[in-house]
Design an enzyme around this catalytic site. Structure first.
Site, mmCIF file in Angstrom:
data_model
loop_
_atom_site.group_PDB
_atom_site.id
_atom_site.type_symbol
_atom_site.label_atom_id
_atom_site.label_comp_id
_atom_site.label_asym_id
_atom_site.label_seq_id
_atom_site.Cartn_x
_atom_site.Cartn_y
_atom_site.Cartn_z
ATOM 1 N N ASP A 104 0.871 -1.139 0.011
ATOM 2 C CA ASP A 104 -0.193 0.122 -0.023
ATOM 3 C C ASP A 104 0.905 1.310 -0.023
ATOM 4 O O ASP A 104 1.914 1.229 0.572
ATOM 5 C CB ASP A 104 -1.003 -0.049 1.326
ATOM 6 C CG ASP A 104 -1.884 -1.210 1.234
ATOM 7 O OD1 ASP A 104 -2.192 -1.688 0.168
ATOM 8 O OD2 ASP A 104 -2.342 -1.472 2.449
HETATM 9 N N1 URA Z 1 -1.363 -5.991 3.966
HETATM 10 C C1 URA Z 1 -1.729 -4.727 3.745
HETATM 11 O O1 URA Z 1 -2.996 -4.449 4.374
HETATM 12 N N2 URA Z 1 -1.094 -3.731 3.163
HETATM 13 C C2 URA Z 1 0.147 -4.069 2.514
HETATM 14 O O2 URA Z 1 0.707 -3.356 1.877
HETATM 15 C C3 URA Z 1 0.600 -5.271 2.743
HETATM 16 C C4 URA Z 1 -0.180 -6.325 3.386
#
Ligand code: URA
Length: 235
Positions: A104
């Protein structure tokens, strides 16, 4: 043996016309000697060459680790924020490297990139169950029920099948080390939410047996010589 022009193309230095132009302009040296012949042949295995004085070693495939900063998108065409791809040199981008799964915008830590499609497939295949370890900072104090729920399995809204962490260690009041073997959208954030807490910060520490090296500063990348470490499933 490989012609110099083809070798440079394979390493991301552009089209046939572009690599020829580089060679004719005496901007390319091989093993310390300028080579102005685009069809000169070299054994690519371990070959060291330089373009504009920057040294490279021939690699059949590129495998790299990036310490992803907060605020960077794992997208080739980011909408509002800088892209993780802007942190890589042009020749690496020219090879068409792609992130092995996405993090993310606000997640930091270990991101792998490669131009080896089969490797991406293996690493992200749910059947392979490659463990990914995250350090999670939570908004609320963590309690034993939440840890038990994460280990026992939580149900997310898009799948009736519970998802369990394969390991969950509480580090302090608001920090966990969580291991998951899937790679779904917002997986960790949704698991933590389903356990009754909320993610404030998320940092990936490892993929398979490959750990983010302490020496890799935020925003920096490095070549990986043993990428198969990242495919190591749990024993
Ligand atoms: N899980 C998440 O919620 N975000 C990420 O970036 C990676 C794993």
């Amino acid at each position: 043996m490989m012609e110099l022009e083809r070798l440079l193309r394979s390493q991301g230095f552009g089209s046939r016309a572009e690599t020829r132009a580089l060679i004719w302009a005496a901007r390319v040296s091989v093993a310390g000697e300028i080579c102005e012949d685009p069809v000169a042949r070299f054994d690519p295995q371990g070959l060291r060459f330089a373009v504009d004085g920057v040294e490279w070693t021939y690699r059949k495939f590129a495998y790299l680790a990036l310490n992803k900063p907060d605020g960077y998108e794992c997208s080739q065409r980011p909408l509002q924020h800088p892209s993780v791809y802007s942190l890589l040199p042009a020749a690496v981008l020219g090879r068409g490297v792609q992130a092995v799964g996405r993090l993310d915008l606000d997640t930091t830590g270990l991101l792998l990139l490669t131009d080896d499609g089969a490797f991406i497939h293996k690493c992200t295949s749910p059947r392979k169950r490659v463990p990914k370890v995250y350090q999670v900072e939570t908004r609320h104090a963590i309690n034993a029920e939440q840890v038990a729920a994460l280990l026992g399995g939580v149900v997310l809204h898009d799948d009736p099948q519970p998802i369990a962490a394969t390991a969950c260690v509480q580090l302090d009041e608001r920090r966990l080390r969580l291991t998951v073997t899937q790679g779904r959208y917002h997986l960790v954030k949704r698991m933590i939410a389903a356990s009754g807490n909320r993610v404030e910060a998320l940092h990936r520490l490892s993929i398979g047996a490959l750990e983010l090296p302490d020496s890799l500063a935020v925003g920096q990348w490095m070549w990986l010589d043993s990428p198969e470490q990242a495919l190591q499933a749990e024993g």
